[in-house]
Design an enzyme around this catalytic site. Structure first.
Site, PDB file in Angstrom:
ATOM      1  N   ASN A  10       1.177  -1.873  -0.153  1.00  0.00           N
ATOM      2  CA  ASN A  10      -0.099   0.080  -0.113  1.00  0.00           C
ATOM      3  C   ASN A  10       0.858   1.632   0.615  1.00  0.00           C
ATOM      4  O   ASN A  10       2.112   1.882   1.212  1.00  0.00           O
ATOM      5  CB  ASN A  10      -0.880  -0.236   0.847  1.00  0.00           C
ATOM      6  CG  ASN A  10      -2.330   1.186   1.137  1.00  0.00           C
ATOM      7  OD1 ASN A  10      -1.852   1.753   0.234  1.00  0.00           O
ATOM      8  ND2 ASN A  10      -2.713   1.390   2.703  1.00  0.00           N
ATOM      9  N   TRP A  11       0.785   1.788  -1.235  1.00  0.00           N
ATOM     10  CA  TRP A  11       1.885   3.361  -0.834  1.00  0.00           C
ATOM     11  C   TRP A  11       1.509   4.382  -0.861  1.00  0.00           C
ATOM     12  O   TRP A  11       2.255   4.864  -0.722  1.00  0.00           O
ATOM     13  CB  TRP A  11       2.446   3.238  -2.549  1.00  0.00           C
ATOM     14  CG  TRP A  11       2.929   2.301  -3.121  1.00  0.00           C
ATOM     15  CD1 TRP A  11       3.910   0.785  -3.129  1.00  0.00           C
ATOM     16  CD2 TRP A  11       3.807   2.071  -5.231  1.00  0.00           C
ATOM     17  NE1 TRP A  11       4.409   0.474  -3.350  1.00  0.00           N
ATOM     18  CE2 TRP A  11       4.353   0.910  -4.895  1.00  0.00           C
ATOM     19  CE3 TRP A  11       3.488   2.469  -5.466  1.00  0.00           C
ATOM     20  CZ2 TRP A  11       5.329   0.827  -5.853  1.00  0.00           C
ATOM     21  CZ3 TRP A  11       3.591   2.684  -7.423  1.00  0.00           C
ATOM     22  CH2 TRP A  11       5.026   0.978  -7.717  1.00  0.00           C
ATOM     23  N   GLU A 102      -6.584   4.219   7.741  1.00  0.00           N
ATOM     24  CA  GLU A 102      -6.739   5.747   8.359  1.00  0.00           C
ATOM     25  C   GLU A 102      -7.848   6.516   7.359  1.00  0.00           C
ATOM     26  O   GLU A 102      -8.002   7.512   7.465  1.00  0.00           O
ATOM     27  CB  GLU A 102      -5.671   6.165   6.439  1.00  0.00           C
ATOM     28  CG  GLU A 102      -4.561   5.927   7.579  1.00  0.00           C
ATOM     29  CD  GLU A 102      -2.976   5.868   7.214  1.00  0.00           C
ATOM     30  OE1 GLU A 102      -3.724   5.838   5.917  1.00  0.00           O
ATOM     31  OE2 GLU A 102      -1.911   5.286   7.253  1.00  0.00           O
ATOM     32  N   GLU A 177      -5.191  -4.530  10.977  1.00  0.00           N
ATOM     33  CA  GLU A 177      -4.521  -4.217  11.206  1.00  0.00           C
ATOM     34  C   GLU A 177      -4.825  -3.585  12.814  1.00  0.00           C
ATOM     35  O   GLU A 177      -5.793  -2.489  12.482  1.00  0.00           O
ATOM     36  CB  GLU A 177      -4.311  -3.336  10.134  1.00  0.00           C
ATOM     37  CG  GLU A 177      -4.731  -3.665   8.353  1.00  0.00           C
ATOM     38  CD  GLU A 177      -3.626  -3.133   7.564  1.00  0.00           C
ATOM     39  OE1 GLU A 177      -2.486  -2.855   7.095  1.00  0.00           O
ATOM     40  OE2 GLU A 177      -4.668  -2.095   7.192  1.00  0.00           O
ATOM     41  N   GLY A 183       2.262   2.047  11.190  1.00  0.00           N
ATOM     42  CA  GLY A 183       3.252   3.157  11.715  1.00  0.00           C
ATOM     43  C   GLY A 183       4.568   2.607  12.326  1.00  0.00           C
ATOM     44  O   GLY A 183       4.165   4.504  12.994  1.00  0.00           O
ATOM     45  N   SER A 220       3.162  -1.837  10.501  1.00  0.00           N
ATOM     46  CA  SER A 220       4.810  -2.320  10.979  1.00  0.00           C
ATOM     47  C   SER A 220       5.592  -3.768  10.734  1.00  0.00           C
ATOM     48  O   SER A 220       6.633  -4.149  11.125  1.00  0.00           O
ATOM     49  CB  SER A 220       4.910  -1.790  12.310  1.00  0.00           C
ATOM     50  OG  SER A 220       5.101  -1.005  12.506  1.00  0.00           O
TER      51      SER A 220
END
Ligand code: PEP
Length: 261
Positions: A10-11, A102, A177, A183, A220
């Site tokens: 996932n960019w 997000e 997740e 992150g 992560s």
């Protein structure tokens, strides 16, 4: 169930056209140069790079599928700034990430919208990479499963199941997740992840009853921890954010993760 493990990059909001091209040609070169253990690779670039990435993947020496990071649930209309499933199909997408934390947190997406997106994605013949996860608060209150169960039950409504749109559920991906792991460099124990994955599998098997999707872990993931995650039963792959931005690191995650399975 023996399916090749899946590695999703996932960019996020990174990589313009030039960066996407050069990243992808590096990744493809790495993948073509070595014999990888069986694996499924999916790349989710930002919308602006989808066409470029799609063109490169069409002629690539290794098989990599294309995913979008988001979609709107309406087929078309006055939705400034949004992208439809038809547009994604036209460009060659096969998967769509839905319900990323997000989007849930920063863009206030709720379970109802996520459900609508899931319906739209399936009607278009695309496959979801559905993200679910508990917050640090949920975790500290001992409510991890309650949160995940709520997220799953709200998408797998009786009506949705009866519509037949979930019959392909074994081709979907569910990404577990934990929000607190995204992150942050913090990760749960692989054994704890496996326990959650078993609960997700059981819930889907009970409610949908048409097989189980791959259950991925995300949060992560790195070159340092991929083997521990992938050698754990019931972890069918990973969704990688930050570490997927370096082609060499993402390739190492795929190579080490696939051979650990
Ligand atoms: C993600 O955003 O889905 C993710 C897993 O990010 P990271 O790997 O950077 O934690």
């Amino acid at each position: 169930m023996s399916r090749p493990p899946c590695f999703v990059a996932n960019w996020k909001m990174n990589m313009g056209l030039k960066a996407s091209e050069s990243h992808l040609s590096d990744l493809i070169k790495h993948c073509a140069d070595v014999v990888l253990a069986p694996s499924k690779i999916i790349i989710a670039p930002p919308f602006t790079a989808l066409q470029t990435v799609s063109n490169i993947l069409n002629t690539a020496a290794c098989e990599i599928d294309l995913a979008a990071q988001n979609v709107h649930f309406s087929p078309k209309g006055a939705y400034t700034g949004e992208i439809s499933t038809e547009m994604l199909c036209e460009i060659g997408c096969k998967y769509v990430i839905i319900g990323h934390s997000e989007r849930r947190i920063l863009f206030s997406e709720n379970d109802e919208e996520i459900h609508k997106k899931l319906v739209a994605v399936r009607k278009a013949g695309l496959f979801p990479i559905l993200c679910i996860g508990e917050t640090q608060q949920d975790r500290q209150a001992g409510k991890t499963w309650q949160r995940l169960q709520g997220q799953l039950n709200s998408v797998f409504s009786e009506e949705f199941i009866a519509s037949g749109l979930c019959d392909t559920v074994s081709d979907w991906m569910i990404a577990y997740e934990p929000v607190w792991a995204i992150g942050t460099g913090e990760t749960p124990e692989p054994a704890d992840v496996a326990e959650v994955h078993q609960q997700i599998q059981a819930l889907i098997a009970d409610t949908v009853g048409k097989g189980v999707p791959r259950i991925l872990y995300g949060g992560s993931v790195s070159e340092e921890n991929i083997v521990d995650f992938m050698k754990t039963p019931d972890i069918d792959g990973v969704l990688v954010g930050g570490a997927s931005l370096s082609p060499k690191t993402f390739f190492e995650i795929i190579a080490q993760g696939a051979s650990a399975k």
